[in-house]
Design an enzyme around this catalytic site. Structure first.
Site, mmCIF file in Angstrom:
data_model
loop_
_atom_site.group_PDB
_atom_site.id
_atom_site.type_symbol
_atom_site.label_atom_id
_atom_site.label_comp_id
_atom_site.label_asym_id
_atom_site.label_seq_id
_atom_site.Cartn_x
_atom_site.Cartn_y
_atom_site.Cartn_z
ATOM 1 N N TYR A 252 -5.085 7.676 -6.231
ATOM 2 C CA TYR A 252 -4.020 6.878 -5.608
ATOM 3 C C TYR A 252 -4.340 6.648 -4.130
ATOM 4 O O TYR A 252 -4.238 5.517 -3.635
ATOM 5 C CB TYR A 252 -2.689 7.621 -5.774
ATOM 6 C CG TYR A 252 -1.466 6.847 -5.319
ATOM 7 C CD1 TYR A 252 -0.854 5.918 -6.159
ATOM 8 C CD2 TYR A 252 -0.897 7.071 -4.064
ATOM 9 C CE1 TYR A 252 0.279 5.221 -5.754
ATOM 10 C CE2 TYR A 252 0.235 6.382 -3.657
ATOM 11 C CZ TYR A 252 0.822 5.458 -4.508
ATOM 12 O OH TYR A 252 1.950 4.770 -4.103
ATOM 13 N N SER B 94 0.871 -1.171 0.000
ATOM 14 C CA SER B 94 0.000 0.000 0.000
ATOM 15 C C SER B 94 0.909 1.223 0.000
ATOM 16 O O SER B 94 1.879 1.284 -0.773
ATOM 17 C CB SER B 94 -0.941 -0.050 1.215
ATOM 18 O OG SER B 94 -1.708 1.114 1.302
ATOM 19 N N LYS C 274 -5.059 3.069 -2.433
ATOM 20 C CA LYS C 274 -4.148 2.533 -1.407
ATOM 21 C C LYS C 274 -4.876 2.321 -0.076
ATOM 22 O O LYS C 274 -4.553 1.384 0.656
ATOM 23 C CB LYS C 274 -2.935 3.455 -1.254
ATOM 24 C CG LYS C 274 -2.014 3.459 -2.473
ATOM 25 C CD LYS C 274 -1.423 2.086 -2.758
ATOM 26 C CE LYS C 274 -0.337 2.113 -3.829
ATOM 27 N NZ LYS C 274 0.251 0.779 -4.079
HETATM 28 N N1 NAD Z 1 8.373 4.899 -4.352
HETATM 29 C C1 NAD Z 1 7.633 5.386 -3.365
HETATM 30 O O1 NAD Z 1 7.915 6.449 -2.818
HETATM 31 C C2 NAD Z 1 6.425 4.613 -2.878
HETATM 32 C C3 NAD Z 1 5.799 5.071 -1.704
HETATM 33 C C4 NAD Z 1 4.689 4.381 -1.237
HETATM 34 C C5 NAD Z 1 4.235 3.270 -1.915
HETATM 35 N N2 NAD Z 1 4.855 2.868 -3.060
HETATM 36 C C6 NAD Z 1 4.329 1.677 -3.712
HETATM 37 O O2 NAD Z 1 5.371 0.743 -3.879
HETATM 38 C C7 NAD Z 1 5.085 -0.091 -4.998
HETATM 39 C C8 NAD Z 1 6.277 -0.140 -5.919
HETATM 40 O O3 NAD Z 1 6.523 1.168 -6.398
HETATM 41 P P1 NAD Z 1 7.944 1.643 -6.919
HETATM 42 O O4 NAD Z 1 8.174 2.964 -6.318
HETATM 43 O O5 NAD Z 1 8.941 0.565 -6.789
HETATM 44 O O6 NAD Z 1 7.541 1.906 -8.456
HETATM 45 P P2 NAD Z 1 8.278 1.611 -9.837
HETATM 46 O O7 NAD Z 1 7.537 2.440 -10.828
HETATM 47 O O8 NAD Z 1 9.739 1.744 -9.717
HETATM 48 O O9 NAD Z 1 7.937 0.070 -10.097
HETATM 49 C C9 NAD Z 1 6.627 -0.353 -10.336
HETATM 50 C C10 NAD Z 1 6.651 -1.576 -11.228
HETATM 51 O O10 NAD Z 1 5.297 -2.004 -11.432
HETATM 52 C C11 NAD Z 1 5.128 -2.330 -12.804
HETATM 53 N N3 NAD Z 1 3.726 -2.167 -13.152
HETATM 54 C C12 NAD Z 1 3.017 -1.008 -13.251
HETATM 55 N N4 NAD Z 1 1.768 -1.264 -13.639
HETATM 56 C C13 NAD Z 1 1.666 -2.610 -13.796
HETATM 57 C C14 NAD Z 1 0.621 -3.484 -14.188
HETATM 58 N N5 NAD Z 1 -0.602 -3.030 -14.531
HETATM 59 N N6 NAD Z 1 0.868 -4.808 -14.222
HETATM 60 C C15 NAD Z 1 2.091 -5.292 -13.914
HETATM 61 N N7 NAD Z 1 3.132 -4.513 -13.554
HETATM 62 C C16 NAD Z 1 2.915 -3.186 -13.505
HETATM 63 C C17 NAD Z 1 6.044 -1.373 -13.547
HETATM 64 O O11 NAD Z 1 6.368 -1.883 -14.852
HETATM 65 C C18 NAD Z 1 7.243 -1.305 -12.622
HETATM 66 O O12 NAD Z 1 8.195 -2.302 -12.942
HETATM 67 C C19 NAD Z 1 3.806 0.478 -5.620
HETATM 68 O O13 NAD Z 1 2.700 -0.237 -5.120
HETATM 69 C C20 NAD Z 1 3.784 1.901 -5.107
HETATM 70 O O14 NAD Z 1 2.479 2.442 -5.098
HETATM 71 C C21 NAD Z 1 5.943 3.514 -3.555
#
Ligand code: NAD
Length: 256
Positions: A158, A144, A162
């Site tokens: 978003y 999340s 989440k």
């Molecule tokens: N980076 C942050 O600051 C942060 C903070 C809170 C939560 N998150 C959550 O962490 C998780 C990972 O995020 P991240 O920052 O590593 O992002 P990122 O963009 O680096 O990686 C996300 C990955 O998900 C894949 N993806 C996107 N849509 C898809 C789909 N429909 N089907 C299959 N794959 C798909 C993308 O190709 C990518 O490889 C997410 O759930 C994001 O919401 C991230």
């Protein structure tokens, strides 16, 4: 190589990048066979190859989690290749591409974000649970966000998705509490990944926005993907067997 996940089969969605990539590689380093699932095939194949170079088994499976057929295929490939599924990390998501107040937020963008981040995560939980219920064991960690615990101005789709992931997590956890299946969520604040650096807020090219994002945490820095992966692996491990239905902030003290 540590053997904490030796003999375990672990699936990570969104494993081509960021938090998912760090999690998939960490599972491999700790002895698991890993299913690297993502829409991005080239980067996903590279992650699977890296896990194999480090000495564990891995396959890449293409998936768009917003399509139920894709998710069914992902789980069936995992089970036909490895025979079971011990740990699932439902991590794939998108950040949304606009920053607008709730009353001005475009319906198509709302639908796109909800389809991936909420409905897609539910598809993953649903299909993975079918297999874990057949086996009689398993762990699920849904990724999340801090935006699943509090509002997120300018990004209503978003935050709603989440928050929905937290509700989905708690409900599945209650349903499975006596079935040897644990379901938890992690709720990170800002983590240095392509989503954070190159996505909606474009921190890579905006030093002021980067500084603001870092200062949100009491630690005055963004988190690292590995710092989230470490918590996900702990929640997936035998070291957290009395924890289910939890939505754990990973926040550098932001909520303190
Ligand atoms: N980076 C942050 O600051 C942060 C903070 C809170 C939560 N998150 C959550 O962490 C998780 C990972 O995020 P991240 O920052 O590593 O992002 P990122 O963009 O680096 O990686 C996300 C990955 O998900 C894949 N993806 C996107 N849509 C898809 C789909 N429909 N089907 C299959 N794959 C798909 C993308 O190709 C990518 O490889 C997410 O759930 C994001 O919401 C991230």
């Amino acid at each position: 190589m540590s053997e904490r996940f030796a003999g375990k089969v672990c699936l990570v969605t969104g494993a081509s990048s960021g938090i998912g990539r760090a999690t998939a590689i960490a599972f491999g380093q700790q002895g698991a066979s890993v299913i690297v699932a993502d829409m991005n095939a080239q980067a996903g194949e590279e992650v699977a190859a890296e896990i194999k170079r480090n000495g564990s088994d891995a396959i890449f499976v293409p998936v768009n989690i917003s399509q139920l057929k894709d998710v069914e295929h992902m789980v069936s490939v995992a089970v036909s290749r490895f025979g079971r599924l011990d740990c699932a990390v439902n991590n794939a998501a998108i950040s949304g591409s606009v920053t607008l107040p709730t009353n001005e937020y475009p319906e198509d963008e709302w639908n796109r974000v909800i389809a991936v981040n909420l409905t897609g995560t539910w598809y993953c939980v649903k299909q993975v649970l079918d297999q874990m219920l057949k086996q009689g064991c398993g762990t699920i960690v849904n990724v999340s966000s801090a935006a699943g615990l509090r509002g997120h101005s300018g990004n209503v789709s978003y935050a709603a998705a989440k928050h929905g992931v937290v509700g989905l997590t708690k409900t599945a956890a209650l349903e499975c509490a006596t079935k040897n299946i644990r379901v938890n969520a992690v709720c990170p604040t800002g983590i240095e990944t392509p989503m954070m650096l190159d996505g909606r807020r474009n921190l890579r090219n905006d030093p002021k926005a980067y500084e603001d994002a870092a200062n949100y945490q009491a630690m005055k820095r963004l988190g690292k993907p590995q710092e989230v992966a470490d918590v996900i692996l702990w929640l997936s491990s035998e070291e957290s067997t009395f924890i289910t239905g939890h939505a754990m902030a990973i926040d550098g003290g932001a909520f303190a």
